[in-house]
Each structure stands twice: as C-alpha cells, then as structure tokens.
Write a protein that holds these residues in place. Structure first.
Motif, PDB file in Angstrom:
ATOM      1  N   ILE A  78      42.834  52.104  44.365  1.00 32.63           N
ATOM      2  CA  ILE A  78      43.314  52.693  43.118  1.00 32.63           C
ATOM      3  C   ILE A  78      44.038  51.651  42.271  1.00 32.63           C
ATOM      4  CG2 ILE A  78      44.993  54.343  42.180  1.00 32.63           C
ATOM      5  CD1 ILE A  78      44.113  56.274  44.405  1.00 32.63           C
ATOM      6  N   ASP A  79      44.767  50.758  42.908  1.00 30.60           N
ATOM      7  CA  ASP A  79      45.436  49.681  42.167  1.00 30.60           C
ATOM      8  C   ASP A  79      44.415  48.819  41.428  1.00 30.60           C
ATOM      9  OD1 ASP A  79      47.651  47.815  41.481  1.00 30.60           O
ATOM     10  OD2 ASP A  79      46.588  46.484  42.853  1.00 30.60           O
ATOM     11  N   ILE A  80      43.323  48.497  42.091  1.00 29.93           N
ATOM     12  CA  ILE A  80      42.262  47.693  41.461  1.00 29.93           C
ATOM     13  C   ILE A  80      41.607  48.469  40.317  1.00 29.93           C
ATOM     14  CG2 ILE A  80      39.980  46.661  41.857  1.00 29.93           C
ATOM     15  CD1 ILE A  80      41.092  46.287  44.841  1.00 29.93           C
ATOM     16  N   ILE A  81      41.319  49.733  40.577  1.00 34.15           N
ATOM     17  CA  ILE A  81      40.671  50.578  39.561  1.00 34.15           C
ATOM     18  C   ILE A  81      41.584  50.770  38.355  1.00 34.15           C
ATOM     19  CG2 ILE A  81      39.876  52.944  39.139  1.00 34.15           C
ATOM     20  CD1 ILE A  81      38.922  52.859  42.162  1.00 34.15           C
ATOM     21  N   ARG A  82      42.862  50.945  38.614  1.00 34.99           N
ATOM     22  CA  ARG A  82      43.841  51.127  37.533  1.00 34.99           C
ATOM     23  C   ARG A  82      43.854  49.913  36.602  1.00 34.99           C
ATOM     24  NH1 ARG A  82      48.165  51.633  40.660  1.00 34.99           N
ATOM     25  NH2 ARG A  82      48.064  53.907  40.831  1.00 34.99           N
ATOM     26  N   ARG A  83      43.661  48.724  37.178  1.00 37.27           N
ATOM     27  CA  ARG A  83      43.689  47.499  36.377  1.00 37.27           C
ATOM     28  C   ARG A  83      42.341  47.167  35.733  1.00 37.27           C
ATOM     29  NH1 ARG A  83      44.445  43.254  39.583  1.00 37.27           N
ATOM     30  NH2 ARG A  83      44.681  44.241  41.618  1.00 37.27           N
ATOM     31  N   ASN A  84      41.316  47.951  36.053  1.00 39.28           N
ATOM     32  CA  ASN A  84      39.981  47.686  35.510  1.00 39.28           C
ATOM     33  C   ASN A  84      39.325  48.978  35.016  1.00 39.28           C
ATOM     34  OD1 ASN A  84      39.240  44.655  36.322  1.00 39.28           O
ATOM     35  ND2 ASN A  84      40.386  45.570  38.016  1.00 39.28           N
ATOM     36  N   PRO A  85      39.973  49.664  34.068  1.00 42.69           N
ATOM     37  CA  PRO A  85      39.443  50.961  33.630  1.00 42.69           C
ATOM     38  C   PRO A  85      38.096  50.864  32.923  1.00 42.69           C
ATOM     39  CG  PRO A  85      41.219  50.241  32.182  1.00 42.69           C
ATOM     40  CD  PRO A  85      41.196  49.289  33.333  1.00 42.69           C
ATOM     41  N   ASP A  86      37.760  49.680  32.419  1.00 42.00           N
ATOM     42  CA  ASP A  86      36.464  49.514  31.756  1.00 42.00           C
ATOM     43  C   ASP A  86      35.319  49.379  32.761  1.00 42.00           C
ATOM     44  OD1 ASP A  86      37.671  47.090  32.566  1.00 42.00           O
ATOM     45  OD2 ASP A  86      36.289  45.932  31.307  1.00 42.00           O
ATOM     46  N   ARG A  87      35.670  49.085  34.031  1.00 38.65           N
ATOM     47  CA  ARG A  87      34.629  48.862  35.053  1.00 38.65           C
ATOM     48  C   ARG A  87      34.461  50.032  36.003  1.00 38.65           C
ATOM     49  NH1 ARG A  87      34.149  42.758  37.136  1.00 38.65           N
ATOM     50  NH2 ARG A  87      32.458  43.872  38.174  1.00 38.65           N
ATOM     51  N   PHE A  88      35.550  50.792  36.249  1.00 39.79           N
ATOM     52  CA  PHE A  88      35.502  51.831  37.275  1.00 39.79           C
ATOM     53  C   PHE A  88      36.137  53.122  36.766  1.00 39.79           C
ATOM     54  CE2 PHE A  88      36.309  47.729  39.536  1.00 39.79           C
ATOM     55  CZ  PHE A  88      35.026  47.560  40.041  1.00 39.79           C
ATOM     56  N   ARG A  89      35.575  54.241  37.204  1.00 41.68           N
ATOM     57  CA  ARG A  89      36.176  55.545  36.960  1.00 41.68           C
ATOM     58  C   ARG A  89      36.084  56.352  38.247  1.00 41.68           C
ATOM     59  NH1 ARG A  89      33.869  60.782  35.346  1.00 41.68           N
ATOM     60  NH2 ARG A  89      35.670  62.127  34.944  1.00 41.68           N
ATOM     61  N   VAL A  90      37.207  56.897  38.700  1.00 40.45           N
ATOM     62  CA  VAL A  90      37.215  57.730  39.903  1.00 40.45           C
ATOM     63  C   VAL A  90      36.914  59.163  39.498  1.00 40.45           C
ATOM     64  CG1 VAL A  90      38.548  58.512  41.894  1.00 40.45           C
ATOM     65  CG2 VAL A  90      38.905  56.213  40.992  1.00 40.45           C
ATOM     66  N   VAL A  91      35.867  59.735  40.104  1.00 44.00           N
ATOM     67  CA  VAL A  91      35.480  61.108  39.751  1.00 44.00           C
ATOM     68  C   VAL A  91      35.932  62.122  40.793  1.00 44.00           C
ATOM     69  CG1 VAL A  91      33.532  60.386  38.331  1.00 44.00           C
ATOM     70  CG2 VAL A  91      33.172  60.808  40.780  1.00 44.00           C
ATOM     71  N   VAL A 112      35.242  40.951  40.726  1.00 40.83           N
ATOM     72  CA  VAL A 112      36.232  41.494  39.796  1.00 40.83           C
ATOM     73  C   VAL A 112      37.270  40.403  39.543  1.00 40.83           C
ATOM     74  CG1 VAL A 112      37.981  43.271  39.423  1.00 40.83           C
ATOM     75  CG2 VAL A 112      35.862  43.826  40.656  1.00 40.83           C
ATOM     76  N   PRO A 113      37.365  39.875  38.332  1.00 42.85           N
ATOM     77  CA  PRO A 113      38.304  38.775  38.075  1.00 42.85           C
ATOM     78  C   PRO A 113      39.745  39.138  38.445  1.00 42.85           C
ATOM     79  CG  PRO A 113      36.805  39.054  36.213  1.00 42.85           C
ATOM     80  CD  PRO A 113      36.582  40.231  37.133  1.00 42.85           C
ATOM     81  N   ASP A 114      40.425  38.164  39.037  1.00 38.81           N
ATOM     82  CA  ASP A 114      41.858  38.286  39.359  1.00 38.81           C
ATOM     83  C   ASP A 114      42.155  39.486  40.252  1.00 38.81           C
ATOM     84  OD1 ASP A 114      42.512  36.028  37.723  1.00 38.81           O
ATOM     85  OD2 ASP A 114      42.334  37.321  35.962  1.00 38.81           O
ATOM     86  N   ALA A 115      41.251  39.782  41.174  1.00 42.28           N
ATOM     87  CA  ALA A 115      41.487  40.890  42.105  1.00 42.28           C
ATOM     88  C   ALA A 115      42.674  40.607  43.008  1.00 42.28           C
ATOM     89  CB  ALA A 115      40.237  41.134  42.948  1.00 42.28           C
ATOM     90  N   ALA A 116      42.865  39.340  43.374  1.00 42.29           N
ATOM     91  CA  ALA A 116      43.964  38.938  44.251  1.00 42.29           C
ATOM     92  C   ALA A 116      44.227  37.451  44.028  1.00 42.29           C
ATOM     93  CB  ALA A 116      43.612  39.211  45.711  1.00 42.29           C
ATOM     94  N   PRO A 117      45.408  36.968  44.384  1.00 39.74           N
ATOM     95  CA  PRO A 117      45.696  35.535  44.217  1.00 39.74           C
ATOM     96  C   PRO A 117      44.768  34.671  45.068  1.00 39.74           C
ATOM     97  CG  PRO A 117      47.721  36.785  44.580  1.00 39.74           C
ATOM     98  CD  PRO A 117      46.581  37.723  44.860  1.00 39.74           C
ATOM     99  N   ALA A 118      44.447  33.498  44.566  1.00 37.89           N
ATOM    100  CA  ALA A 118      43.599  32.550  45.294  1.00 37.89           C
ATOM    101  C   ALA A 118      44.461  31.614  46.146  1.00 37.89           C
ATOM    102  CB  ALA A 118      42.768  31.743  44.305  1.00 37.89           C
ATOM    103  N   VAL A 119      43.800  30.821  46.976  1.00 40.51           N
ATOM    104  CA  VAL A 119      44.490  29.781  47.733  1.00 40.51           C
ATOM    105  C   VAL A 119      45.116  28.790  46.751  1.00 40.51           C
ATOM    106  CG1 VAL A 119      44.173  27.860  49.346  1.00 40.51           C
ATOM    107  CG2 VAL A 119      42.943  30.011  49.712  1.00 40.51           C
ATOM    108  N   ASP A 120      46.320  28.375  47.038  1.00 43.03           N
ATOM    109  CA  ASP A 120      47.008  27.391  46.192  1.00 43.03           C
ATOM    110  C   ASP A 120      46.526  25.998  46.585  1.00 43.03           C
ATOM    111  OD1 ASP A 120      48.664  25.765  44.760  1.00 43.03           O
ATOM    112  OD2 ASP A 120      50.540  26.502  45.631  1.00 43.03           O
ATOM    113  N   TRP A 121      45.680  25.418  45.746  1.00 46.69           N
ATOM    114  CA  TRP A 121      45.100  24.108  46.075  1.00 46.69           C
ATOM    115  C   TRP A 121      45.976  22.948  45.620  1.00 46.69           C
ATOM    116  CZ3 TRP A 121      41.796  24.744  49.646  1.00 46.69           C
ATOM    117  CH2 TRP A 121      40.953  25.868  49.668  1.00 46.69           C
ATOM    118  N   THR A 122      47.198  23.232  45.156  1.00 46.53           N
ATOM    119  CA  THR A 122      48.106  22.144  44.781  1.00 46.53           C
ATOM    120  C   THR A 122      49.006  21.735  45.946  1.00 46.53           C
ATOM    121  OG1 THR A 122      49.852  23.634  43.990  1.00 46.53           O
ATOM    122  CG2 THR A 122      48.137  23.008  42.409  1.00 46.53           C
ATOM    123  N   THR A 123      48.909  22.447  47.080  1.00 46.93           N
ATOM    124  CA  THR A 123      49.731  22.126  48.251  1.00 46.93           C
ATOM    125  C   THR A 123      48.822  21.816  49.439  1.00 46.93           C
ATOM    126  OG1 THR A 123      49.853  24.444  48.924  1.00 46.93           O
ATOM    127  CG2 THR A 123      51.563  23.650  47.453  1.00 46.93           C
TER     128      THR A 123
END
Length: 403
Positions: free
Chosen positions: A20-33, A290-301
């Motif tokens: 639901i958190d993902i769907i809430r942030r992507n209302p143009d892509r998903f609708r819960v019926v 889905v863009p920015d679904a979760a943080p990526a690995v930090d490749w600066t460390t």
C-alpha cells in the motif's frame, strides 16, 4: 497510463502494508480495487479501504463482519465525512472470502495471505486468468503440483526477495543456459555456530535476527534454516530447476539476494539493501520497474560482502527440504505443517531447538504413502496428519535428543 488494478490479499500484514505504501506513492500506476485480511485488525482494514476507495473488502473470520462495518462508520466520522456521504464497499466474510476476492475483476492479485489459507486464493486467481504476485509460500510448498497445473507461463511473479532476485537474474539468459540457482541466506540468529553450540539455545536467542525484522515464526525458521528449505522448494516450483542444481550460500550482509550461474561460467547476482519494498514494487509493476521503490546501495562507501557454504551438519533443514521436494507425494506440505507445530512447541518451551528439525525428519520418515495432491483437500489432509503426528512426537518426548 491506465493504472493497473490490484486486488490485495493480506492487506493488514507486513507485505500488504508495504504494498500500500508503494501504491500510495504511485497513484498513476496502480489502483487497489479490493482488499482482504484475516480479520484481526478491522480498524486498519477499514482505514485502508476508505483511503484506497476499494470496491470490496473481505475478512476470513465471518464473526468480525459487523465489527468491520462499525469500523467503517468510525473511520468515516474520524475523517469528518457525513453519514451517508461515502460509499461503503461490499463486504465479503467467511473462509471463502479471500478466494472470492481472488476472482474479482482486476489485472493482478497480490497474495500476501499467511499459511495454507493462501492456496485456494492462488488457484482461484490463476484460473481466473489474473497475473499473480505471490508472497504466500504455502501455495508453492504445499500445493506445488496444483499450482503448476493451473498456471500459464509467466502468470506468477514472485514477491520473496530471493525469488525476485532469481527472476531478475534469469533475464540474463535462456532457460537452457542456466546451470545453477544460488539462494542466499542471512544465516539467522545462530550463523557460524556448530551443532554442539546450538544445544540449549532459547526462543529469545532465536528471535534475535541480525538483519531482518520479521514475525516470530519466520524468524525462528530463519534460525533453523527451515525458511531457506521452503524457499528451495519454491525456487524449484517457480523456475523448474532440479533440486540438484539449487544451492544455498550464507551471506550475512543480506545485500546479494540470490545468484544465477550460467553454462558459460558467468554468474549474475541481484543486489540491494534489505528492503522488501523493492521486490514488492517489482512484482506490482512486472516486468517494468517502479522508480525509487527503495534506496539503492550506497556506492560512495566501501563494502565487504561475504558468501560462505552452508554447514549442513549444523543446519540440516535445507537438505531435508530437498529430499521432501524430490519425494513429492505431499512431503513438502508435511515438512511445512510439521515445522509450524515444532516452532510453536519450541516457543512454548516444550521442544529444544535441535528438536525442531529432528521432529521434522521423523515425521517425514513415518509419513504414510500419500499420493500426489489432486485437490486442496488432499493437501489439507496431509497437513492435518503432519500436525497431529508432530504433536504426538513432541508430547511423547521422542525428539528431545537435542536437549
């Protein structure tokens, strides 16, 4: 873009709330019926239903249907909505509610139901032609032959992080080019310990998982490696790779979620921080990301990632699961159901830690010669036998060798 219509089963659980958190942030892509849950948290279920504007809500416990209706009115009042000023979703209640929702008109069903109750909705969704985002282990572990018979190629999209990783890596080659699947395991609370060092460990110690925040049963399954045994069975059922070509490696950092080795000697891995929102989002959007679904690995460390072979003497659960899977005839269902009884007994102090897998082994060895399951009732009958037999072994003290 027309939003993909989703039916979400198990909406109040961990998978459901993150979806639901993902769907809430992507209302143009998903609708819960439609949404459904067991019924243990009707207040949350009502909040979700009214926020998402669903057409239907299901509860597996018929006794809470009236409580759910009252929760709708309370939530509407909290939101300042006038009586009669909102549309009440259709309420489905009872043991068939999740199955009915799985057949609801939609593009995709996400099955996050816990336990064998998830098998019937899985089969219903497949037979209705829906794409199935599957987080319910028991559908494939206990009902693998039934699911294989019902599913069309590509109809099931895995939600588990390990199987999502395999699905992503498998894009890198054809089926004939796959030599081996490698599932990674955190190793649980007792990774690195010998069998002798596992004598006398407590439930509190087993529940102290170093990486993931999971429920008590899954956390203890991680400590025994039973969870990884279940995932090996799932991988076999999902991808059709023989058990002899599925391996487990211990990876304490939980960043490499699984790997695929190809016939030319190359290996592809999927890596990301331990966050279930990424595989959930990929399943919802499959085959697109889905863009920015979760943080990526930090490749600066700098990073140090370990991979170690599994100590099968200390943790024999994976080898036992492979043997059960190869034997078929409801053995995987017996493995899963007996384990649930053993975990409950261990948590209650009635079975030592090593007795969990020892009881599983005895239960499988003493199981009658069940046929391959042809119906859900066949699976449930095998599970009923397994639970009763495991309880009898525990009560008799026959498996206190690990004490």
């Amino acid at each position: 873009m027309i939003p993909r219509e989703i039916v979400l089963l198990g909406s109040t659980g961990s998978i459901g709330t993150q979806a639901i958190d993902i769907i809430r942030r992507n209302p143009d892509r998903f609708r819960v019926v439609a949404i459904g849950a067991g019924g243990g948290n009707v207040d949350l279920l009502a909040r979700q239903a009214l926020e998402l504007g669903v057409d239907a809500v299901g509860v597996a416990r018929a006794s809470v249907a009236q409580d759910l209706q009252l929760a709708f009115y309370a939530e509407a009042q909290r939101r300042g909505w006038a009586t009669g000023g909102f549309r009440l979703p259709k309420i489905l209640a009872g043991p068939d509610a999740m199955t009915e929702l799985a057949e609801w008109p939609c593009d995709m069903v996400l099955n996050g139901v816990v336990g064998s109750l998830g098998l019937a909705p899985t089969l219903a969704a497949l037979r209705a032609g829906r794409t199935l985002a599957l987080a319910n282990k028991e559908s494939l572990v206990a009902g693998g032959p039934l699911v294989r018979a019902a599913a069309k190629p590509g109809q099931i999209v895995p939600v588990d992080s390990e199987h999502s990783a395999l699905a992503q890596a498998l894009r890198g080659g054809t089926r004939d080019e796959v030599r081996r699947l490698v599932l990674t395991a955190s190793g649980g609370a007792f990774r690195g310990r010998t069998r002798e060092q596992l004598v006398g460990v407590t439930p509190q110690e087993a529940l102290a998982h170093p990486t993931w925040d999971m429920g008590p049963v899954v956390t203890i399954n991680s400590a025994t490696l039973v969870n990884k045994g279940l995932e090996v069975i799932e991988a076999h059922e999902l991808f059709g790779v023989p058990y002899s070509a599925i391996q487990v490696m211990v990876h304490p950092q939980s960043v490499i979620h699984s790997l695929v080795e190809f016939t030319d000697g190359s290996t592809l891995a999927q890596c990301s921080p331990p966050d279930m929102r990424l595989p959930i989002a990929l399943a919802l959007g499959w085959p697109d990301r889905v863009p920015d679904a979760a943080p990526a690995v930090d490749w600066t460390t700098a990073h140090t990632w370990e991979l170690r072979p599994l100590d099968e003497e200390a943790f024999p659960a994976v080898a036992l699961a492979k043997a059960a899977g190869e034997a078929g005839r409801c053995r995987p269902a017996i493995y899963n159901a007996a384990n649930e009884e053993c975990v409950a007994a261990f948590t209650a102090g009635d079975l030592p830690f090593l007795g969990i897998v020892e009881t599983l082994e005895r239960t499988l060895a003493e199981a009658p010669d069940f046929a391959e399951p042809g119906t859900v009732d066949d699976v449930l009958a095998a599970e009923t036998w397994a639970r009763a037999h495991a309880r009898a072994l525990i009560a008799s003290g026959a498996d206190r060798r690990g004490a």
